[in-house]
Design a protein around this motif. Structure first.
Motif, PDB file in Angstrom:
ATOM      1  N   PHE A 192       0.822  -1.220   0.000  1.00 15.89           N
ATOM      2  CA  PHE A 192       0.000   0.000   0.000  1.00 15.89           C
ATOM      3  C   PHE A 192       0.847   1.257   0.000  1.00 15.89           C
ATOM      4  N   ASP A 193       2.084   1.172   0.471  1.00 18.12           N
ATOM      5  CA  ASP A 193       2.887   2.394   0.560  1.00 18.12           C
ATOM      6  C   ASP A 193       3.205   3.002  -0.803  1.00 18.12           C
ATOM      7  N   VAL A 194       2.969   2.263  -1.904  1.00 22.32           N
ATOM      8  CA  VAL A 194       3.159   2.885  -3.222  1.00 22.32           C
ATOM      9  C   VAL A 194       2.121   3.988  -3.455  1.00 22.32           C
ATOM     10  N   MET A 195       1.039   3.983  -2.669  1.00 18.11           N
ATOM     11  CA  MET A 195      -0.012   4.994  -2.790  1.00 18.11           C
ATOM     12  C   MET A 195       0.302   6.278  -2.019  1.00 18.11           C
ATOM     13  N   TRP A 196       1.261   6.231  -1.116  1.00 16.99           N
ATOM     14  CA  TRP A 196       1.497   7.380  -0.236  1.00 16.99           C
ATOM     15  C   TRP A 196       1.798   8.676  -0.995  1.00 16.99           C
ATOM     16  N   PRO A 197       2.697   8.672  -1.994  1.00 22.52           N
ATOM     17  CA  PRO A 197       2.945   9.939  -2.697  1.00 22.52           C
ATOM     18  C   PRO A 197       1.696  10.488  -3.382  1.00 22.52           C
ATOM     19  N   LEU A 198       0.877   9.589  -3.951  1.00 17.63           N
ATOM     20  CA  LEU A 198      -0.362  10.011  -4.600  1.00 17.63           C
ATOM     21  C   LEU A 198      -1.330  10.613  -3.591  1.00 17.63           C
TER      22      LEU A 198
END
Length: 266
Positions: A192-198
């Protein structure tokens, strides 16, 4: 001020710590479970009780920070014993009048923020909305709120209900979308951390643009090719597919309304 907390949940924990830092003294914490009362009382360095009849008298302010469903019951049982002390509740949807006939000095102090016991917050940044049953209560409530928050505003019960409703959309529903996103990613073994910048950029963007102008994605233009393909991916999740379809329609309708308004201005 000498404070007694009625309730020991997330809000009580963070606001209790903020009041302590501001120099107020917590005299007691009451909760229906001793574990909850004791956990907060330990952090606020005061006695705890789970006995409603043992709630102490003599404090300056009694802050009711409990579920809406039990607020009225606890008000009826505790507020009449508080004398001339200030009684406050912290609910966004509950009216001021819950205290009427039970307390002589009463008000509302609603800090609009999402709270967790283990996540520290900077209370100075949190807008606090107050209401009071008398001028005396208003002065005391405002003074207490200003001791922890840099943004204190007066708002009546009716407008506060809409404020709370708007907060549910902006916080609770958005967080649920994060949870749905996390579940879809988990099924594909994607962190899920791939969503953090978005997520972070989306939140930053609305500091610069109105949310309707910041909206992007296939639903704005109602791109059926993309929408239909994504709906097909959700065939195994009918409830989530329904949410996706409803959200897409709502986004498109709002974008259309905004475009119509802009054309009228031109």
């Amino acid at each position: 001020m000498k404070v007694v907390w009625i309730g020991a949940g997330n809000l009580a924990t963070q606001m209790g710590l903020a009041l302590k830092e501001a120099g107020h003294e917590t005299c007691q914490v009451f909760s229906r479970t001793m574990a909850s009362a004791g956990a907060l009382a330990e952090r606020l360095e005061c006695p705890a009780t789970d006995d409603i009849d043992a709630v102490m008298s003599g404090a300056d302010v009694y802050i009711f920070s409990v579920k809406d469903s039990v607020l009225e019951e606890l008000t009826v049982r505790i507020a009449p014993r508080t004398g001339h002390a200030l009684c406050l509740h912290t609910g966004g949807s509950m009216p001021l009048d819950v205290f009427r006939g039970h307390a002589s000095c009463y008000g509302v102090l609603y800090p609009m923020q999402t709270f967790s016991r283990t996540c520290p917050v900077d209370f100075r940044e949190i807008p606090c909305f107050i209401e009071a049953g008398s001028e005396e209560a208003r002065e005391q409530t405002e003074r207490l709120a200003q001791s922890v928050s840099g943004r204190v505003m007066y708002m009546d019960s009716e407008r506060r209900r809409y404020l709370h409703l708007a907060a549910v959309f902006a916080c609770n529903f958005v967080n649920h979308c994060y949870a749905l996103s996390a579940e879809l990613l988990k099924e594909q073994d994607i962190p899920f951390d791939v969503m953090w910048p978005l997520i972070d950029e989306t939140a930053r963007k609305i500091h610069r643009l109105p949310p309707s102008e910041a909206q992007t994605g296939p639903a704005v233009r109602y791109d059926r090719n993309v929408i239909d393909r994504q709906c097909a991916l959700l065939d195994g999740h009918p409830a989530v597919r329904h949410i996706y379809e409803m959200m897409s329609r709502s986004i498109h309708e709002l974008a259309g309304n905004r475009e119509t308004e802009n054309n009228r201005e031109i």
